[in-house]
Write a protein that holds these residues in place. Structure first.
Motif, mmCIF file in Angstrom:
data_model
loop_
_atom_site.group_PDB
_atom_site.id
_atom_site.type_symbol
_atom_site.label_atom_id
_atom_site.label_comp_id
_atom_site.label_asym_id
_atom_site.label_seq_id
_atom_site.Cartn_x
_atom_site.Cartn_y
_atom_site.Cartn_z
ATOM 1 N N LEU A 1 -10.233 -1.023 -4.479
ATOM 2 C CA LEU A 1 -9.144 -1.530 -3.639
ATOM 3 C C LEU A 1 -7.933 -1.909 -4.492
ATOM 4 C CD1 LEU A 1 -11.231 -3.672 -1.145
ATOM 5 C CD2 LEU A 1 -10.012 -1.533 -0.642
ATOM 6 N N ARG A 2 -8.180 -2.570 -5.621
ATOM 7 C CA ARG A 2 -7.081 -2.942 -6.520
ATOM 8 C C ARG A 2 -6.353 -1.696 -7.009
ATOM 9 N NH1 ARG A 2 -6.433 -2.387 -11.486
ATOM 10 N NH2 ARG A 2 -8.610 -1.995 -11.952
ATOM 11 N N ARG A 3 -7.105 -0.677 -7.374
ATOM 12 C CA ARG A 3 -6.484 0.567 -7.850
ATOM 13 C C ARG A 3 -5.690 1.240 -6.731
ATOM 14 N NH1 ARG A 3 -7.137 2.667 -12.467
ATOM 15 N NH2 ARG A 3 -7.196 4.844 -11.800
ATOM 16 N N GLY A 4 -6.178 1.149 -5.513
ATOM 17 C CA GLY A 4 -5.440 1.696 -4.376
ATOM 18 C C GLY A 4 -4.128 0.960 -4.156
ATOM 19 N N ILE A 5 -4.167 -0.355 -4.277
ATOM 20 C CA ILE A 5 -2.956 -1.167 -4.141
ATOM 21 C C ILE A 5 -1.962 -0.807 -5.241
ATOM 22 C CG2 ILE A 5 -2.047 -3.526 -4.340
ATOM 23 C CD1 ILE A 5 -4.719 -4.415 -2.926
ATOM 24 N N GLU A 6 -2.443 -0.704 -6.453
ATOM 25 C CA GLU A 6 -1.562 -0.340 -7.567
ATOM 26 C C GLU A 6 -1.005 1.069 -7.392
ATOM 27 O OE1 GLU A 6 -3.553 -1.041 -11.280
ATOM 28 O OE2 GLU A 6 -3.641 -3.205 -10.923
ATOM 29 N N ALA A 7 -1.821 1.976 -6.898
ATOM 30 C CA ALA A 7 -1.342 3.335 -6.653
ATOM 31 C C ALA A 7 -0.200 3.313 -5.642
ATOM 32 C CB ALA A 7 -2.486 4.231 -6.167
ATOM 33 N N MET A 8 -0.318 2.471 -4.601
ATOM 34 C CA MET A 8 0.758 2.357 -3.612
ATOM 35 C C MET A 8 2.032 1.827 -4.263
ATOM 36 S SD MET A 8 -0.023 3.286 -0.430
ATOM 37 C CE MET A 8 1.099 2.342 0.554
ATOM 38 N N PHE A 9 1.904 0.807 -5.095
ATOM 39 C CA PHE A 9 3.076 0.250 -5.775
ATOM 40 C C PHE A 9 3.769 1.317 -6.629
ATOM 41 C CE2 PHE A 9 1.105 -4.161 -5.531
ATOM 42 C CZ PHE A 9 2.028 -4.630 -4.612
ATOM 43 N N PHE A 10 2.989 2.025 -7.449
ATOM 44 C CA PHE A 10 3.580 3.011 -8.343
ATOM 45 C C PHE A 10 4.112 4.223 -7.578
ATOM 46 C CE2 PHE A 10 0.822 0.842 -11.604
ATOM 47 C CZ PHE A 10 1.882 0.298 -12.307
ATOM 48 N N ALA A 11 3.411 4.632 -6.520
ATOM 49 C CA ALA A 11 3.898 5.752 -5.713
ATOM 50 C C ALA A 11 5.213 5.377 -5.030
ATOM 51 C CB ALA A 11 2.850 6.147 -4.674
ATOM 52 N N TYR A 12 5.287 4.157 -4.511
ATOM 53 C CA TYR A 12 6.521 3.697 -3.866
ATOM 54 C C TYR A 12 7.671 3.676 -4.866
ATOM 55 C CZ TYR A 12 9.811 0.897 -1.188
ATOM 56 O OH TYR A 12 10.931 0.453 -0.533
#
Length: 171
Positions: A25-36
């Motif tokens: 879940l943390r990696r998914g959240i970070e992926a969203m931040f970096f993708a954004y």
């Protein structure tokens, strides 16, 4: 790696629950931040030339998406204060990118349209994002694209999902 467990309570469609670890879940959240960050980088550079920010971009995007939209509808979609939106719209109108017309049925309503200059800026901004999105979708493949959209739709608040689905149905 995600683990799927079928649940008889999920119904006859064969749906299953997806269990994720805290790290996933943390990696998914970070992926969203970096993708954004990547998704907004190109438009941010373009907007900077005009002295605009992301709020201007969002307003331009949704006015383009629904020409004639009202200020109140835009307030609902963007989830910003009236004061904040008025600052953004004032700049866009003064710079000749947005036209505000008084409503024909209700004189209190203001309907918003992009001018030719506004449409040109919107095309420049969205083409930068379409290029990034197109490359990512091609590299990920059709199943990943469908899954990505499904995840994003499930993350939306119900009211925003209605706005989004209305736009998909009308576009």
């Amino acid at each position: 790696m995600a683990e799927r467990n079928a649940s008889p309570a999920m119904g006859s469609r064969g749906e299953s629950l997806l269990f994720l670890t805290e790290d996933q879940l943390r990696r998914g959240i970070e992926a969203m931040f970096f993708a954004y960050r990547g998704f907004t980088a190109d438009p941010d550079r373009i907007l900077q030339e005009y002295g605009y920010g992301r709020a201007h971009h969002r307003a331009i995007h949704f006015i383009n998406r629904t020409p004639g939209t009202t200020v109140n509808n835009l307030l609902s979609i963007l989830g910003v204060t009236k004061q904040s939106l008025n600052r953004v719209l004032r700049a866009l109108v003064e710079d000749g990118l947005v036209e505000s017309r008084v409503g024909t049925r209700d004189k209190r309503e203001r309907h918003l349209y992009l001018t030719d200059e506004g449409k040109a800026l919107e095309r420049e901004l969205s083409e930068a994002q379409r290029a990034r999105m197109r490359a990512a979708f091609r590299n990920a493949g059709p199943e990943a694209v469908a899954g990505f959209r499904a995840v994003l739709e499930q993350m939306m608040d119900p009211e925003m999902r209605r706005h989004y689905l209305d736009g998909v149905d009308n576009g």
